[in-house]
Design a protein around this motif. Structure first.
Motif, mmCIF file in Angstrom:
data_model
loop_
_atom_site.group_PDB
_atom_site.id
_atom_site.type_symbol
_atom_site.label_atom_id
_atom_site.label_comp_id
_atom_site.label_asym_id
_atom_site.label_seq_id
_atom_site.Cartn_x
_atom_site.Cartn_y
_atom_site.Cartn_z
ATOM 1 N N LYS A 322 1.141 -1.141 -0.928
ATOM 2 C CA LYS A 322 -0.389 -0.447 0.455
ATOM 3 C C LYS A 322 0.770 1.314 -0.236
ATOM 4 C CE LYS A 322 -3.753 -1.989 2.444
ATOM 5 N NZ LYS A 322 -4.079 -2.758 3.531
ATOM 6 N N GLU A 326 0.971 3.930 -3.035
ATOM 7 C CA GLU A 326 0.545 5.438 -2.488
ATOM 8 C C GLU A 326 1.887 5.779 -2.819
ATOM 9 O OE1 GLU A 326 -0.220 8.652 1.457
ATOM 10 O OE2 GLU A 326 -0.210 6.279 1.532
ATOM 11 N N GLY A 329 1.139 7.213 -6.660
ATOM 12 C CA GLY A 329 -0.356 8.152 -7.174
ATOM 13 C C GLY A 329 -0.174 7.748 -8.259
#
Length: 733
Positions: A322, A326, A329
């Motif tokens: 994760k 993140e 993006g």
């Protein structure tokens, strides 16, 4: 009137009217070409009134912005910025609010008219004035935000302020004068006892470890950019889908957790799979379709296991994944979604080579249809993110192997000059790219008719409006897990040769880019990632860019066969710039054996690359003369044994000549020396033949021997140790 407007737009948009060609002669860009370039940029060149309105609108828009979108300064420079405001506001008090990337904040109050007035214009009877304002205080390196506020704190405008080093990073030993050597390889070419028909990151780790033991300080790679999982035969590393992400085909599938699971082992132990594996390992060329099909089949099973065991739960593995997602993006989401859509279309048997043939509702990343597809196929999108995660992990493991082996540089990566027309990168940022043009080169020695590479260029104005973020991302991501970055066609930082669709390459024209800003960002990312930079400056190279590259600490790229004086003699490598990487050949050239035996000319004749027999005869004559000059130079510098024939008519390529040429380069002054593994193996077939597509199996040819055989060969071990000894001696001089 139209001519006057066009000339103003030509100047405004950085279209060059005159340049010096590859032969040092003045050349002009035709008026017709300039008009075509403006047309593909979006100007209505056939409608005088609309064109005048477009010009005025562009001028007005720049004046209506109180601050520029982005500004790049070098550390130690006086920080000045331009402020544009209507005349009735220039005597008011304003606030400049500066927030550094490190989180520090500072403010300064100022009255614009206290600064230096530099320009005035009128828009709809309103006078606008532009002032230069000093930014107080020293700012650290980084990407900072400058916000213009009214005296009551209201936000009026903001700007990205980049503070960059004076020049690019160099490893301490390199900066101190250490001369090093390394190998350049096309990663997919590597053979080994364990890979699946294409070189992988485990092969790279092995190569780094073994080469490092023999004194090599780096291994240079072809671009490892993401290509097209659903269209595997689109295999050129220089025509990628995304330059920010990695080609999953380089994964060593056997090293991913879950490979030992029964569901996976059932696949790889089946008779059909074993037959495919035997096929892809033993053929002379990479079978991208078969390799991709095999790897995806197994990766699907591994992902299913990891998804159920880790990724769909709350544990350390899922947290790591994760965090990767993140950090990736929108860019990672865009690529993964694109790959999933392309795969879905291919499964349905629909045209899917790129977004131009996608259904309308999904032909652009920001379409609602894309969000709908992603929601309905979230696990599949996650799968393609998972592949990028695993690729990043394995590349970093290879990088760590290089460091553990004591390499000064380790991996050096290669950044392609662009992406293909149907790429995910353009699909995700359509405004940035001019899709009715492509990048190429004007006529030069290697391409007498000019070149069209089929890569749509970035629009420099849109790049500026996007605050250079796409370039920042490209430099940053391609410097990760490496110690150096080679920038293909580095002249692109200054200018690119644009060719409009349907035109001959010779009918293009140069478009300028904000070179000083881009070099500043390159220097900043170089230091942040501790990455040395090499600029591939071959072809039509203006003195302007060579000087700027040198000042900015970018290593030049010197190819022995191109380093000739006017009388035809070859410059001694001891005269090359210290701030350079020297090499004998490149991926676009014949191997040493191919060059010496004129196999490239024979192949060119077979492929009808030459306009006439006369041209081919001239090339043979020139090659003969060049070989004699090379032989004279090698003997003159005692780089080959005296007993070696002095006449090229009596000398074919043999091991002493091959090794002698490599030692000749090792005695040179360049900080870096790159040698191709193909030449160690005395191979004769090229990797790529420029100007061909389906006529030759470009980007598919493998090495002739396994890595394990190469590094147990006493002759090659002796060559490597000799190169290390020679480079060390030069370092001590």
């Amino acid at each position: 009137m139209t001519s006057s407007v066009i000339e103003k737009l030509v100047e405004l948009r950085g279209i060059e009217s005159n340049y010096v060609d590859a032969w040092g002669k003045p050349a002009k860009v035709s008026e017709e070409s300039k008009i075509k370039l403006l047309r593909v940029m979006g100007y209505q060149v056939d409608d005088e009134n609309t064109l005048k309105d477009q010009l005025q609108e562009q001028i007005n828009e720049s004046w209506m912005l109180p601050l520029n979108p982005v500004q790049v300064n070098r550390v130690g420079d006086t920080l000045l910025t331009a402020i544009r405001l209507p005349i009735e506001l220039v005597n008011d008090s304003f606030i400049l609010d500066i927030e550094t990337e490190q989180g520090e904040r500072m403010q300064q109050n100022f009255v614009p008219s206290d600064g230096e007035l530099i320009n005035v214009t009128h828009i709809d009877d309103v006078e606008f004035q532009e002032y230069i304002v000093d930014i107080n205080g020293d700012l650290p390196l980084g990407y900072h935000t400058v916000t213009l506020r009214s005296d009551d704190g209201d936000h009026l405008a903001d700007m990205r302020l980049v503070v960059a080093p004076k020049s690019c990073y160099k490893q301490e030993d390199i900066a101190a004068g250490k001369k090093v050597w390394g190998l350049s390889v096309q990663l997919y070419c590597l053979r080994s006892e364990n890979n699946w028909g294409v070189g992988d990151f485990s092969d790279l780790s092995y190569l780094l470890q073994q080469a490092g033991r023999q004194g090599a300080q780096f291994v240079g790679l072809n671009p490892i950019h993401a290509l097209y999982p659903a269209s595997p035969d689109n295999c050129s590393p220089y025509s990628p889908s995304s330059r920010r992400w990695i080609n999953f085909i380089y994964l060593d599938v056997t090293k991913i957790e879950g490979y030992e699971q029964e569901s996976v082992q059932t696949i790889v132990n089946s008779a059909e799979f074993k037959a495919s594996l035997n096929h892809v390992r033993n053929i002379e060329y990479v079978d991208y379709d078969a390799v991709t099909r095999m790897k995806l089949q197994v990766l699907n099973a591994i992902f299913d296991y990891q998804y159920e065991a880790f990724l769909s739960k709350n544990n350390e593995v899922s947290k790591e994944f994760k965090a990767f997602v993140e950090q990736g993006g929108e860019s990672l989401d865009m690529l993964a979604t694109y790959d999933a859509i392309q795969e879905d279309l291919a499964t349905q048997g629909k045209a899917c080579w790129g977004w131009p043939v996608f259904p309308k509702d999904v032909n652009e990343y920001h379409n609602k249809g894309v969000a709908k597809f992603k929601k309905a196929n979230l696990k599949r999108v996650t799968f393609y993110m998972f592949l990028q995660w695993q690729a990043a992990k394995q590349l970093e493991q290879a990088n760590q192997t290089a460091l553990d082996s004591g390499m000064k540089i380790g991996i050096y990566r290669d950044l392609a000059v662009g992406v293909s027309e149907g790429s995910a990168e353009i699909w995700g940022n359509r405004d940035l790219y001019v899709v009715d043009a492509s990048v190429g080169a004007p006529p030069d020695v290697l391409g007498p008719l000019g070149q069209d590479w089929g890569l749509p260029p970035m629009d420099p104005d849109i790049l500026y409006q996007q605050r250079y973020q796409p370039i920042i991302d490209l430099f940053s991501t391609n410097m990760q897990s490496s110690g150096a970055l080679r920038i293909d066609h580095v002249m692109a930082l200054l200018r690119l040769w644009w060719v409009t669709k349907g035109d001959k390459p010779s009918e293009g024209g140069y478009v300028y880019y904000p070179v000083d800003d881009l070099l500043g960002i390159l220097a900043l990312e170089s230091h942040r990632n501790q990455s040395l930079v090499i600029g591939e400056d071959l072809g039509t190279v203006p003195d302007e860019i060579r000087d700027k590259l040198e000042e900015n600490g970018v290593h030049s790229y010197r190819v022995f066969f191109f380093e000739q004086s006017e009388d035809g003699g070859f410059f001694s490598p001891s005269h090359y710039p210290v701030q350079s990487m020297a090499t004998l050949t490149t991926h676009d050239m014949p191997t040493l054996t191919g060059y010496w035996h004129c196999l490239d000319l024979e192949l060119g004749k077979e492929l009808n690359l030459y306009p006439s027999e006369e041209v081919l005869a001239q090339l043979y004559t020139s090659r003969h003369d060049n070989k004699q000059q090379i032989l004279d130079s090698l003997h003159g510098h005692q780089s080959i044994p005296e007993w070696t024939p002095h006449s090229v008519d009596q000398l074919g390529m043999h091991k002493e000549l091959n090794h002698g040429m490599q030692y000749h380069m090792a005695k040179g002054s360049s900080a870096l020396l790159s040698l191709q593994l193909e030449d160690w193996l005395e191979m004769d077939k090229p990797v790529n033949i420029p100007g061909t597509c389906n006529e030759y199996p470009n980007w598919k040819r493998k090495l002739t021997r396994n890595l394990e055989q190469i590094f147990t060969d006493p002759v090659l071990n002796s060559l490597a140790l000799g190169l290390t000894e020679t480079r060390n001696k030069v370092s001590e001089q």
